[in-house]
Design an enzyme around this catalytic site. Structure first.
Site, PDB file in Angstrom:
ATOM      1  N   ASP A   1      54.551 -69.404 -89.500  1.00  0.00           N
ATOM      2  CA  ASP A   1      53.306 -68.789 -89.027  1.00  0.00           C
ATOM      3  C   ASP A   1      52.630 -69.721 -88.023  1.00  0.00           C
ATOM      4  OD1 ASP A   1      51.061 -67.211 -88.825  1.00  0.00           O
ATOM      5  OD2 ASP A   1      50.390 -67.462 -90.900  1.00  0.00           O
TER       6      ASP A   1
ATOM      7  N   ASP B   1      55.869 -81.705 -89.064  1.00  0.00           N
ATOM      8  CA  ASP B   1      54.902 -82.390 -88.192  1.00  0.00           C
ATOM      9  C   ASP B   1      55.585 -82.829 -86.889  1.00  0.00           C
ATOM     10  OD1 ASP B   1      56.350 -84.066 -89.880  1.00  0.00           O
ATOM     11  OD2 ASP B   1      54.695 -85.422 -90.329  1.00  0.00           O
TER      12      ASP B   1
ATOM     13  N   LYS C   1      59.493 -79.930 -94.927  1.00  0.00           N
ATOM     14  CA  LYS C   1      58.639 -81.089 -95.240  1.00  0.00           C
ATOM     15  C   LYS C   1      59.260 -81.740 -96.476  1.00  0.00           C
ATOM     16  CE  LYS C   1      55.027 -83.614 -94.370  1.00  0.00           C
ATOM     17  NZ  LYS C   1      54.852 -84.390 -93.132  1.00  0.00           N
TER      18      LYS C   1
ATOM     19  N   TYR D   1      52.601 -68.192 -99.473  1.00  0.00           N
ATOM     20  CA  TYR D   1      51.855 -66.959 -99.205  1.00  0.00           C
ATOM     21  C   TYR D   1      52.007 -65.952-100.345  1.00  0.00           C
ATOM     22  CZ  TYR D   1      50.963 -68.269 -94.311  1.00  0.00           C
ATOM     23  OH  TYR D   1      50.538 -68.892 -93.159  1.00  0.00           O
TER      24      TYR D   1
ATOM     25  N   ASP E   1      52.624 -69.518 -83.564  1.00  0.00           N
ATOM     26  CA  ASP E   1      51.411 -69.464 -82.730  1.00  0.00           C
ATOM     27  C   ASP E   1      51.442 -70.594 -81.697  1.00  0.00           C
ATOM     28  OD1 ASP E   1      50.202 -67.277 -84.082  1.00  0.00           O
ATOM     29  OD2 ASP E   1      48.226 -68.232 -83.961  1.00  0.00           O
TER      30      ASP E   1
HETATM   31  C1  LIG Z   1      47.377 -62.256 -91.371  1.00  0.00           C
HETATM   32  C2  LIG Z   1      48.525 -63.065 -91.864  1.00  0.00           C
HETATM   33  C3  LIG Z   1      48.914 -62.462 -93.183  1.00  0.00           C
HETATM   34  C4  LIG Z   1      49.734 -63.059 -91.025  1.00  0.00           C
HETATM   35  C5  LIG Z   1      49.872 -63.913 -89.828  1.00  0.00           C
HETATM   36  O1  LIG Z   1      49.091 -64.741 -89.430  1.00  0.00           O
HETATM   37  C6  LIG Z   1      51.120 -63.708 -89.117  1.00  0.00           C
HETATM   38  O2  LIG Z   1      51.967 -62.962 -89.574  1.00  0.00           O
HETATM   39  O3  LIG Z   1      51.315 -64.333 -88.069  1.00  0.00           O
HETATM   40 MG   LIG Z   2      50.011 -65.856 -87.698  1.00  0.00          MG
END
Ligand SMILES: CC(C)CC(=O)C(=O)O
Ligand SMILES: [Mg+2]
Ligand SMILES: NC(=O)C1=CN([C@@H]2O[C@H](COP(=O)(O)OP(=O)(O)OC[C@H]3O[C@@H](n4cnc5c(N)ncnc54)[C@H](O)[C@@H]3O)[C@@H](O)[C@H]2O)C=CC1
Length: 356
Positions: free
Chosen positions: A246, A222, A190, A135, A250
């Site tokens: 990240d 994975d 990984k 990133y 989610d």
């Molecule tokens: C918008 C991204 C820079 C950040 C993201 O997806 C996150 O921090 O979960």
């Molecule tokens: Mg995110």
């Protein structure tokens, strides 16, 4: 104590309003100052992270952040895109340690897409390195390829990199956190493919020597993605890089019932922190008054705990959230038969009412 309040875009504005409502109801003496960030700041000042906003963040004890972004900015030059605001705050404030606790409240066991027995009692902590990895790595860009499969073709590239000190400090954060929990760290990498993540694995293994009381396991990303839905309760603390963290956080949010339930704290080495839900600005539901504000309200609780030395107030908020869930109140993302559907503001009001 000063809190910078940065609502941002989309549902960021709606959910931060509810967290501020809850903070104001605590009767604690802190100053809150708001500023524009993301697309809203771009519209007003031509930049997603204006100096005034960055300076306010730097001068505050803590930052309460909503979310930034909207599809309508996707064609802007990258430095002007709303997401650069949150990346810039993380970088300028050195917020390298991102805590994303995935806790499944008993009342929401039925809201998850997983079988109840898999997630009942779930309490895992994802620790995501937040200021390095692909990133932030340079160089990056677009160019004409001089080699590879299609020399002469247009191509794009990013750089994945981590230095030893960057890995050491996040590994220590993870081992320290595990010491206060179930004493197990899963380091996700990984290493079978990427040099950066073989290095990550080696450095985490070195740091582990300082923490013989904590168990360390290594897992490829994975497999980790698969194990998170197969047997999530087998994890305690998960430590990983910026991009894998990240994505996995989610995924983990759905173990809690909804991404609208997953708070986060991003800390630097001096204890200053930025607190935001793990989700984004949700343009698909923005302005409808239906976003779940609980991740942001729970982020405010983390802020009280980690940056403002107000543990009792943090616990009051967490207990109030559990109480409204026990009362059966649900925003649409966590709604199921037999519960009461409420909007964003009603949920915030209910949390205020439930504060003891
Ligand atoms: C918008 C991204 C820079 C950040 C993201 O997806 C996150 O921090 O979960
Ligand atoms: Mg995110
Ligand atoms: N830290 C930040 O500011 C972040 C910003 N973004 C930005 O947000 C924008 C939208 O990105 P998406 O990929 O759609 O991710 P998102 O997290 O905003 O939304 C994904 C899905 O989850 C739902 N959702 C998210 N938060 C919710 C809540 N509190 N209550 C109920 N439902 C909720 C949305 O409606 C959508 O269906 C993009 O511009 C993206 O770059 C994305 C992630 C983090």
């Amino acid at each position: 104590m000063k809190i910078a309040v940065l609502p941002g875009d989309g549902i960021g504005i709606e959910i931060v309003a509810e967290a501020v409502k809850v903070l104001n109801a605590l009767d604690l003496s802190f100053e809150m100052e708001s500023a524009l960030v993301g697309g809203a700041a771009y519209e007003a000042h031509g930049h997603p992270l204006p100096d005034a906003t960055l300076n306010l963040a730097k001068a505050s004890d803590a930052i309460l952040f909503g979310a930034v972004g909207d599809w309508k900015y996707d064609k802007l030059d990258r430095p002007l895109r709303p997401e650069q605001a949150i990346l810039g705050l993380r970088k300028h404030l050195g917020l390298f340690a991102n805590f994303r606790p995935a806790i499944c409240y008993e009342q929401l066991v039925g809201a998850s897409s997983l079988k109840p027995e898999l997630i009942s009692g779930l309490d895992i902590l994802i620790i995501r390195e937040l200021t390095g990895d692909i990133y932030f790595g340079q160089p990056r860009g677009r160019r004409v390829a001089t080699d590879g499969h299609f020399p002469g073709a247009e191509e794009a590239f990013d750089t994945m990199r981590y230095s030893r000190p960057e890995i050491e400090r996040i590994a220590r954060v993870a081992f320290e956190a595990a010491r206060k929990r179930n004493k197990k760290v899963t380091s996700v990498d990984k290493a079978n493919v990427l040099e950066t993540f073989q290095f990550w694995k080696d450095v985490v293994t070195d740091v582990h020597k300082e923490y013989p009381d904590v168990a360390l396991e290594h897992m490829y990303v994975d497999n980790a993605a698969m194990q998170l839905v197969k047997a999530p309760k087998a994890f305690d603390v998960v430590v990983t890089g910026n991009m894998f963290g990240d994505i996995l956080s989610d995924e983990a949010s759905m173990l809690t019932g909804s991404i609208g339930m997953l708070p986060s704290a991003s800390l630097n080495s001096s204890g200053q922190g930025l607190y935001e839900p793990s989700h984004g600005s949700a343009p698909d539901i923005a302005g409808k008054g239906i976003a779940n504000p609980l991740a942001t309200i729970l982020s405010a609780a983390m802020m009280l705990r980690f940056s403002l030395n107000q543990e009792a107030a943090a616990q009051r908020i967490e207990a109030a959230v559990q109480k409204v869930l026990a009362q059966g109140l649900r925003t649409p993302d966590i709604h199921s038969e037999g519960t009461t559907k409420v909007g964003t503001a009603e949920m915030g009001d209910a949390v205020v009412k439930a504060l003891k």
